[in-house]
Design a protein around this motif. Structure first.
Motif, PDB file in Angstrom:
ATOM      1  N   PRO A  73       0.827  -1.197   0.000  1.00  0.00           N
ATOM      2  CA  PRO A  73       0.000   0.000   0.000  1.00  0.00           C
ATOM      3  C   PRO A  73       0.862   1.248   0.000  1.00  0.00           C
ATOM      4  O   PRO A  73       2.021   1.230   0.361  1.00  0.00           O
ATOM      5  N   THR A  74       0.273   2.384  -0.382  1.00  0.00           N
ATOM      6  CA  THR A  74       1.036   3.616  -0.496  1.00  0.00           C
ATOM      7  C   THR A  74       1.095   4.394   0.806  1.00  0.00           C
ATOM      8  O   THR A  74       1.799   5.377   0.906  1.00  0.00           O
ATOM      9  N   ARG A 249       8.733   6.266  -1.546  1.00  0.00           N
ATOM     10  CA  ARG A 249       7.835   5.284  -2.143  1.00  0.00           C
ATOM     11  C   ARG A 249       8.545   3.936  -2.290  1.00  0.00           C
ATOM     12  O   ARG A 249       7.974   2.883  -2.003  1.00  0.00           O
ATOM     13  N   LEU A 250       9.792   3.967  -2.723  1.00  0.00           N
ATOM     14  CA  LEU A 250      10.588   2.747  -2.807  1.00  0.00           C
ATOM     15  C   LEU A 250      10.719   2.095  -1.435  1.00  0.00           C
ATOM     16  O   LEU A 250      10.614   0.873  -1.299  1.00  0.00           O
ATOM     17  N   LYS A 291      16.988   6.129  -3.862  1.00  0.00           N
ATOM     18  CA  LYS A 291      17.823   5.150  -3.165  1.00  0.00           C
ATOM     19  C   LYS A 291      17.388   5.033  -1.709  1.00  0.00           C
ATOM     20  O   LYS A 291      17.021   6.023  -1.071  1.00  0.00           O
ATOM     21  N   VAL A 292      17.471   3.828  -1.178  1.00  0.00           N
ATOM     22  CA  VAL A 292      17.251   3.573   0.248  1.00  0.00           C
ATOM     23  C   VAL A 292      18.265   2.540   0.710  1.00  0.00           C
ATOM     24  O   VAL A 292      18.939   1.910  -0.104  1.00  0.00           O
ATOM     25  N   THR A 330       7.877  -0.858 -12.158  1.00  0.00           N
ATOM     26  CA  THR A 330       6.772  -1.206 -13.046  1.00  0.00           C
ATOM     27  C   THR A 330       5.441  -0.594 -12.630  1.00  0.00           C
ATOM     28  O   THR A 330       4.426  -0.831 -13.282  1.00  0.00           O
ATOM     29  N   THR A 331       5.432   0.188 -11.564  1.00  0.00           N
ATOM     30  CA  THR A 331       4.166   0.768 -11.095  1.00  0.00           C
ATOM     31  C   THR A 331       4.220   2.286 -11.029  1.00  0.00           C
ATOM     32  O   THR A 331       3.471   2.895 -10.289  1.00  0.00           O
ATOM     33  N   HIS A 332       5.152   2.893 -11.754  1.00  0.00           N
ATOM     34  CA  HIS A 332       5.161   4.364 -11.800  1.00  0.00           C
ATOM     35  C   HIS A 332       5.717   4.824 -13.139  1.00  0.00           C
ATOM     36  O   HIS A 332       6.229   4.036 -13.910  1.00  0.00           O
TER      37      HIS A 332
END
Length: 332
Positions: A73-74, A249-250, A291-292, A330-332
């Motif tokens: 989820p976001t 988001r990542l 990056k994370v 693949t989702t943005h």
């Protein structure tokens, strides 16, 4: 019981034939009527169902439905989350989450044309190069050591060995999906690289995303994993304003995907709901691409150490990492 010299009398051939015919005819007649009744009452029932398909290679190491990529989820906290440090409600600690807990893109998602930088934390050779790795480097809002040796388990399994193993496993998964994967080091350098060089690797490779993989050296009583997100830093040579939002988001995708793949709980000794935002890491301050960092577990904790030294669990960790990066791309 009949003795060896006392045999039952033989019947004539005609008698035997008559007996067989008398037995067979009623059976055939009954079978024909039964078939007709079945045929006319339910045509579908008269057709045998095909055997269920068996998918070759459907189960991969480290999967729950096996290895389905997760699309979390976001929001900053997943549905059904517990207070800080806990695993989502209903998920047993240390076991992979049930299939379908979070929506998932296809594990076969096409990453052709995408470039990913994987940064295996530390370096097995750092122990032999204290002068080089202790050199101070500019991270924008301060100075940090070039690199460190990292931590290890009580049994001596080093963080540097762990990070190389997991990132290599993740590279294999991502490469199979079509991605180009670039390492900051692959055990092929005597030490380092320094944190500023690691941060530049994303831009140098024209990467879409970068991830630094670590194991933590927290208090032995603490367990669990956490993801480190970049705080906005605009100071000196650092300006990561453009990557803060996509990096967050990542981070959410990685937190939820890693938990789903490994069952590892959120850290109970640091961070909040598995997320920690920091402004003191050169690898995040100086990065020009999203990056994370992920601290995959506490290597000083005996339970986490058992998991992190298990090759099967490391494959699960790699799966969670690969699936989160796939979802991000693949989702943005």
């Amino acid at each position: 019981m009949t003795g060896p010299t006392s045999r039952p009398p033989r019947r004539s051939a005609l008698l035997r034939a008559t007996t067989v015919v008398a037995a067979v005819v009623p059976l055939c007649t009954a079978g024909w009527f039964g078939w007709r009744a079945l045929d006319h009452s339910d045509p579908a029932a008269a057709t045998a169902a095909p055997p269920s398909a068996v998918q070759s290679g459907a189960v991969q190491s480290g999967s729950q439905a096996p290895d389905t990529p997760q699309s979390p989820p976001t929001s900053s906290a997943p549905s059904g989350s517990t207070p800080t440090g806990g695993a989502p409600t209903g998920t047993p600690t240390g076991t992979a989450a049930a299939p379908g807990d979070t929506p998932a893109p296809s594990a076969a998602a096409d990453l052709t044309g995408r470039t990913i930088v994987l940064d295996p934390g530390h370096n097995p050779g750092n122990f032999a190069h204290p002068t080089e790795i202790n050199r101070q480097v500019d991270v924008g809002n301060g100075h940090k050591e070039c690199d460190t040796t990292g931590t290890e388990t009580d049994a001596g399994y080093t963080e540097a060995d762990y990070t190389l193993d997991v990132t290599r496993r993740a590279r294999a998964l991502l490469t199979a999906r079509g991605a180009k994967v670039v390492f900051t080091q692959d055990g092929d350098r005597p030490w380092g690289p320094c944190v500023d060089e690691r941060a530049r690797a994303g831009a140098d490779a024209h990467a879409d995303v970068a991830l630094s993989v670590h194991g933590d050296g927290g208090p032995a009583s603490g367990s669990g994993f956490h993801v480190i997100l970049p705080a906005k830093v605009v100071a000196g040579k650092a300006d990561n304003s453009a990557i803060v939002e996509p990096s967050h988001r990542l981070g959410l995708l990685l937190r939820d995907g890693f938990h789903a793949a490994t069952g590892e709980p959120y850290a109970d000794y640091i961070a909040h709901d598995g997320l920690d935002t920091r402004s003191d890491l050169g690898g995040l301050n100086l990065s020009a691409v999203p990056k994370v960092f992920i601290e995959c577990g506490n290597m000083r904790n005996s339970a986490d150490a058992r998991r992190m030294t298990d090759p099967q669990w490391r494959q699960q960790a790699a799966q969670g990492i690969a699936d989160a990066l796939t979802a991000f791309l693949t989702t943005h």
